[in-house]
Design an enzyme around this catalytic site. Structure first.
Site, PDB file in Angstrom:
ATOM      1  N   LYS A  98       0.162   0.356  -4.632  1.00 15.55           N
ATOM      2  CA  LYS A  98       0.899  -0.111  -3.451  1.00 15.55           C
ATOM      3  C   LYS A  98       0.281  -1.530  -3.239  1.00 15.55           C
ATOM      4  O   LYS A  98      -1.056  -1.815  -3.820  1.00 15.55           O
ATOM      5  CB  LYS A  98       0.912   1.045  -2.356  1.00 15.55           C
ATOM      6  CG  LYS A  98       1.211   2.218  -2.630  1.00 15.55           C
ATOM      7  CD  LYS A  98       2.860   2.139  -2.512  1.00 15.55           C
ATOM      8  CE  LYS A  98       3.687   3.210  -2.751  1.00 15.55           C
ATOM      9  NZ  LYS A  98       3.508   4.553  -3.176  1.00 15.55           N
TER      10      LYS A  98
HETATM   11  C1  LIG Z   1       4.095   5.965  -2.857  1.00 20.58           C
HETATM   12  C2  LIG Z   1       4.960   6.847  -2.134  1.00 20.58           C
HETATM   13  C3  LIG Z   1       4.655   7.852  -1.569  1.00 20.58           C
HETATM   14  C4  LIG Z   1       3.562   8.791  -1.640  1.00 20.58           C
HETATM   15  O1  LIG Z   1       2.218   8.060  -1.634  1.00 20.58           O
HETATM   16  P1  LIG Z   1       0.882   8.556  -2.441  1.00 20.58           P
HETATM   17  O2  LIG Z   1      -0.091   8.031  -1.953  1.00 20.58           O
HETATM   18  O3  LIG Z   1       1.163   8.436  -4.038  1.00 20.58           O
HETATM   19  O4  LIG Z   1       0.765  10.253  -2.189  1.00 20.58           O
HETATM   20  C5  LIG Z   1       5.521   8.367  -0.476  1.00 20.58           C
HETATM   21  N1  LIG Z   1       6.700   7.965  -0.192  1.00 20.58           N
HETATM   22  C6  LIG Z   1       7.032   6.725  -0.751  1.00 20.58           C
HETATM   23  C7  LIG Z   1       8.308   6.147  -0.304  1.00 20.58           C
HETATM   24  C8  LIG Z   1       6.230   6.053  -1.861  1.00 20.58           C
HETATM   25  O5  LIG Z   1       6.516   4.995  -2.202  1.00 20.58           O
END
Ligand SMILES: *Cc1c(COP(=O)(O)O)cnc(C)c1O
Length: 356
Positions: free
Chosen positions: A181
């Site tokens: 991210k």
């Molecule tokens: C990455 C993501 C998640 C999950 O986040 P994590 O930190 O990997 O648990 C949830 N929703 C969306 C839309 C994502 O892109």
């Protein structure tokens, strides 16, 4: 090899200098000084309300559903990462899918009311690729029917909508700080919520502990650790420059792809975006697959975010959401990260052009 993203790593000595503070205290987790400092700095940087740092971006969704006491049906979007749907099912609720807007790619707010039944308790929507949902209309519907609103804002670090942090809308917003991210702590995430929900969310994320020997209620362990927070504190000072670099890369893509039969993401008016992803929509899946193969042959790996449409998951009762299923087959996220060179962007665009 060029992947869809590349994790920004801060200078190692800066990370270690922050980590040393955890060594000095001998304190690795349980809301030590680094987690508390990260929360304070994020609150300030994002201009967001109540924040609780957590160990990933999925547990905040789970805690939100639990802490808001949701049962029955939750209205949600079929166009998101699998966590948005799986967590509803995991918490024993039923996801009811509402199709998406063909250009904004967020839940189509005009179709929400028709999906509400006496069993509906909430709306869980995703600000997909950092593009805000129609938060005003969704709130008005929620108020009218007495529903809670949760936003999966995993992609939204730094996004503002109409001059406010996007995290301040709804009852709860969640963010992911996963290494893929925009802002990251390796694994990590955060929950943002209205003040009235804060205590309950906070207890839930730490076993329900109220002091060492008494318990407020049920809880789980979602605490962020000190090494995670150290990474966040080391990355945070670079966010402005990361955003500036991504902005330039996005501008280069826009320019180089302008003549091609590809549609870029349409941002909702009033959005200060964060350049988190570069999705393009092809005219059909065949063209997408041709472009993907061409790029892969050249060691470039875009990702099919988001495919498949979540209403078609194997544990979901059969239903169809035509727009989401159609877009899912035709959308590809091109590589986008701060250190991606403009020459590489040009090469990617030329390869796509050739494949078409
Ligand atoms: C990455 C993501 C998640 C999950 O986040 P994590 O930190 O990997 O648990 C949830 N929703 C969306 C839309 C994502 O892109």
């Amino acid at each position: 090899m060029i992947n869809v993203t590349k994790t920004f790593l801060p200078p190692q000595d800066e990370y270690q200098a922050i980590l040393k503070r955890a060594w000095d205290t001998g304190w690795m987790t349980n809301r030590g000084v680094l987690v508390q400092e990260l929360e304070a700095k994020l609150k300030d940087y994002l201009d967001a309300g109540n924040i609780i740092a957590m160990t990933n971006g999925t547990l905040p969704l789970q805690i939100a559903i639990k802490a808001l006491g949701l049962t029955g049906e939750i209205i949600t979007t079929p166009f998101s990462y699998v966590a948005t749907t799986s967590i509803i099912v995991w918490e024993g609720c039923t996801p009811v899918f509402v199709d998406i807007h063909p250009e904004y790619l967020t839940i189509d707010e005009t179709k929400i009311e028709a999906a509400i039944t006496p069993n509906t308790t909430a709306i869980l929507a995703t600000h997909v690729f950092g593009n805000p949902c129609d938060v005003e209309t969704i709130q008005a519907i929620a108020d009218k029917y007495g529903l809670k609103v949760i936003y999966d804002a995993a992609h939204c670090f730094g996004v503002t909508y109409k001059g406010q942090s996007i995290f301040n809308y709804g009852d709860v917003s969640t963010c992911s700080f996963h290494a893929t991210k925009l802002f990251h702590t390796g694994e990590g995430g955060a929950l943002f919520c209205k003040s009235e929900h804060y205590d309950r969310m906070f207890y839930h994320h730490n076993f329900g502990h109220k002091g060492q020997e008494s318990f407020q209620g049920l809880g789980i362990n979602a605490k962020m650790s000190e090494p995670q927070a150290a990474m966040g504190l080391a990355v945070l000072p670079y966010m402005r420059i990361i955003l500036e670099q991504r902005k330039q890369i996005v501008a280069s893509y826009n320019e180089a792809l302008a003549g091609l039969p590809l549609k870029p993401l349409k941002l909702r008016e009033g959005t200060q975006w964060n350049y988190s992803y570069y999705p393009v929509i092809f005219e059909n899946e065949t063209q997408l697959l041709k472009a993907k193969i061409k790029l892969n042959e050249n060691n470039i790996f875009p990702r099919r975010y988001f495919y498949p449409s979540l209403n078609t998951l194997p544990y979901i009762e059969k239903n169809s959401k035509l727009i989401s299923e159609d877009i899912s087959k035709r959308i590809l996220c091109l590589p986008l990260y701060d250190s991606l060179s403009i020459e590489t962007v040009d090469r990617i665009c030329k390869l796509i052009n050739k494949s078409l």
